[in-house]
Motif scaffolding. Structure first.
Motif, mmCIF file in Angstrom:
data_model
loop_
_atom_site.group_PDB
_atom_site.id
_atom_site.type_symbol
_atom_site.label_atom_id
_atom_site.label_comp_id
_atom_site.label_asym_id
_atom_site.label_seq_id
_atom_site.Cartn_x
_atom_site.Cartn_y
_atom_site.Cartn_z
ATOM 1 N N MET A 1 0.857 -1.175 0.000
ATOM 2 C CA MET A 1 0.000 0.000 0.000
ATOM 3 C C MET A 1 0.900 1.235 0.000
ATOM 4 N N PRO A 2 0.720 2.092 -0.962
ATOM 5 C CA PRO A 2 1.524 3.322 -0.983
ATOM 6 C C PRO A 2 1.231 4.194 0.242
ATOM 7 N N ILE A 3 2.286 4.799 0.747
ATOM 8 C CA ILE A 3 2.147 5.622 1.951
ATOM 9 C C ILE A 3 1.244 6.824 1.703
ATOM 10 N N SER A 4 1.215 7.333 0.486
ATOM 11 C CA SER A 4 0.357 8.479 0.186
ATOM 12 C C SER A 4 -1.119 8.123 0.318
ATOM 13 N N MET A 5 -1.484 6.889 -0.021
ATOM 14 C CA MET A 5 -2.883 6.472 0.135
ATOM 15 C C MET A 5 -3.240 6.358 1.608
ATOM 16 N N THR A 6 -2.312 5.844 2.411
ATOM 17 C CA THR A 6 -2.567 5.702 3.840
ATOM 18 C C THR A 6 -2.723 7.073 4.491
ATOM 19 N N ILE A 7 -1.849 7.992 4.147
ATOM 20 C CA ILE A 7 -1.937 9.344 4.696
ATOM 21 C C ILE A 7 -3.214 10.025 4.210
ATOM 22 N N GLY A 8 -3.576 9.808 2.960
ATOM 23 C CA GLY A 8 -4.806 10.386 2.421
ATOM 24 C C GLY A 8 -6.046 9.861 3.121
ATOM 25 N N GLU A 9 -6.082 8.550 3.370
ATOM 26 C CA GLU A 9 -7.222 7.963 4.079
ATOM 27 C C GLU A 9 -7.348 8.555 5.476
ATOM 28 N N LEU A 10 -6.237 8.623 6.176
ATOM 29 C CA LEU A 10 -6.238 9.149 7.540
ATOM 30 C C LEU A 10 -6.610 10.629 7.564
ATOM 31 N N ALA A 11 -6.036 11.406 6.651
ATOM 32 C CA ALA A 11 -6.319 12.845 6.614
ATOM 33 C C ALA A 11 -7.791 13.114 6.294
ATOM 34 N N LEU A 12 -8.353 12.367 5.355
ATOM 35 C CA LEU A 12 -9.762 12.564 5.013
ATOM 36 C C LEU A 12 -10.683 12.143 6.161
ATOM 37 N N GLY A 13 -10.334 11.064 6.845
ATOM 38 C CA GLY A 13 -11.129 10.638 7.986
ATOM 39 C C GLY A 13 -11.090 11.645 9.124
ATOM 40 N N LEU A 14 -9.902 12.174 9.405
ATOM 41 C CA LEU A 14 -9.787 13.199 10.449
ATOM 42 C C LEU A 14 -10.488 14.488 10.031
ATOM 43 N N ALA A 15 -10.425 14.813 8.750
ATOM 44 C CA ALA A 15 -11.125 16.007 8.263
ATOM 45 C C ALA A 15 -12.635 15.841 8.410
ATOM 46 N N ALA A 16 -13.128 14.619 8.197
ATOM 47 C CA ALA A 16 -14.567 14.361 8.358
ATOM 48 C C ALA A 16 -14.996 14.635 9.787
ATOM 49 N N TRP A 17 -14.233 14.141 10.752
ATOM 50 C CA TRP A 17 -14.583 14.371 12.153
ATOM 51 C C TRP A 17 -14.332 15.821 12.556
ATOM 52 N N GLY A 18 -13.275 16.415 12.022
ATOM 53 C CA GLY A 18 -12.975 17.810 12.348
ATOM 54 C C GLY A 18 -14.050 18.757 11.852
ATOM 55 N N MET A 19 -14.536 18.525 10.642
ATOM 56 C CA MET A 19 -15.594 19.389 10.111
ATOM 57 C C MET A 19 -16.902 19.195 10.871
ATOM 58 N N ALA A 20 -17.170 17.966 11.309
ATOM 59 C CA ALA A 20 -18.376 17.723 12.097
ATOM 60 C C ALA A 20 -18.283 18.430 13.449
ATOM 61 N N LEU A 21 -17.101 18.391 14.061
ATOM 62 C CA LEU A 21 -16.908 19.108 15.330
ATOM 63 C C LEU A 21 -17.003 20.612 15.120
ATOM 64 N N ALA A 22 -16.483 21.092 14.006
ATOM 65 C CA ALA A 22 -16.595 22.523 13.706
ATOM 66 C C ALA A 22 -18.054 22.922 13.545
ATOM 67 N N ALA A 23 -18.842 22.075 12.898
ATOM 68 C CA ALA A 23 -20.271 22.366 12.738
ATOM 69 C C ALA A 23 -20.972 22.377 14.088
ATOM 70 N N LEU A 24 -20.506 21.530 14.989
ATOM 71 C CA LEU A 24 -21.123 21.451 16.308
ATOM 72 C C LEU A 24 -20.854 22.696 17.147
ATOM 73 N N PHE A 25 -19.644 23.232 17.033
ATOM 74 C CA PHE A 25 -19.257 24.353 17.886
ATOM 75 C C PHE A 25 -19.228 25.702 17.169
ATOM 76 N N LEU A 26 -19.530 25.712 15.888
ATOM 77 C CA LEU A 26 -19.507 26.945 15.114
ATOM 78 C C LEU A 26 -20.644 27.865 15.547
ATOM 79 N N ARG A 27 -20.344 29.133 15.692
ATOM 80 C CA ARG A 27 -21.355 30.080 16.150
ATOM 81 C C ARG A 27 -21.780 31.049 15.040
ATOM 82 N N ARG A 28 -21.456 30.765 13.821
ATOM 83 C CA ARG A 28 -21.768 31.692 12.725
ATOM 84 C C ARG A 28 -23.208 31.615 12.265
ATOM 85 N N GLY A 29 -23.778 30.451 12.233
ATOM 86 C CA GLY A 29 -25.151 30.342 11.758
ATOM 87 C C GLY A 29 -25.468 28.960 11.264
ATOM 88 N N LYS A 30 -26.728 28.772 10.955
ATOM 89 C CA LYS A 30 -27.213 27.469 10.535
ATOM 90 C C LYS A 30 -26.643 27.062 9.178
#
Length: 103
Positions: A1-30
């Motif tokens: 498995m190429p290391i770039s695919m592993t890093i990409g999978e991990l980065a996208l998964g963390l971005a998914a959770w990070g954006m969900a947390l940002a939506a949870l705590f964001l105070r800008r609007g609906k």
């Protein structure tokens, strides 16, 4: 498995959770929260798609042992990623309006 695919999978998964947390705590609007939720779901889908492409690569090179070694771990990780992303996004969409009404 190429290391770039592993890093990409991990980065996208963390971005998914990070954006969900940002939506949870964001105070800008609906609307901003909804955009974060859509981005979160897109990152989750892209992360799982990259793993499927990696499995296709393993099938193409006929590396059955690597395929079998990683299949159970992928199933578990995919379930955790999908369940976590859906739970965080549901919380962001359901809890967020209540926060706004109390302020």
């Amino acid at each position: 498995m190429p290391i770039s695919m592993t890093i990409g999978e991990l980065a996208l998964g963390l971005a998914a959770w990070g954006m969900a947390l940002a939506a949870l705590f964001l105070r800008r609007g609906k609307e901003a929260a909804r955009l974060c939720v859509m981005g979160s779901l897109a990152c989750c889908a892209a992360s799982l798609c990259v793993v499927v492409f990696d499995f296709a690569h393993l099938a193409d090179i006929e590396d059955v042992s690597a395929f079998l070694d990683t299949a159970d771990a992928f199933r578990f990780a995919a379930g955790v990623l999908a369940a976590g992303t859906l739970a965080l996004n549901a919380a962001a969409l359901l809890i967020r309006p209540r926060k706004r009404d109390t302020m």
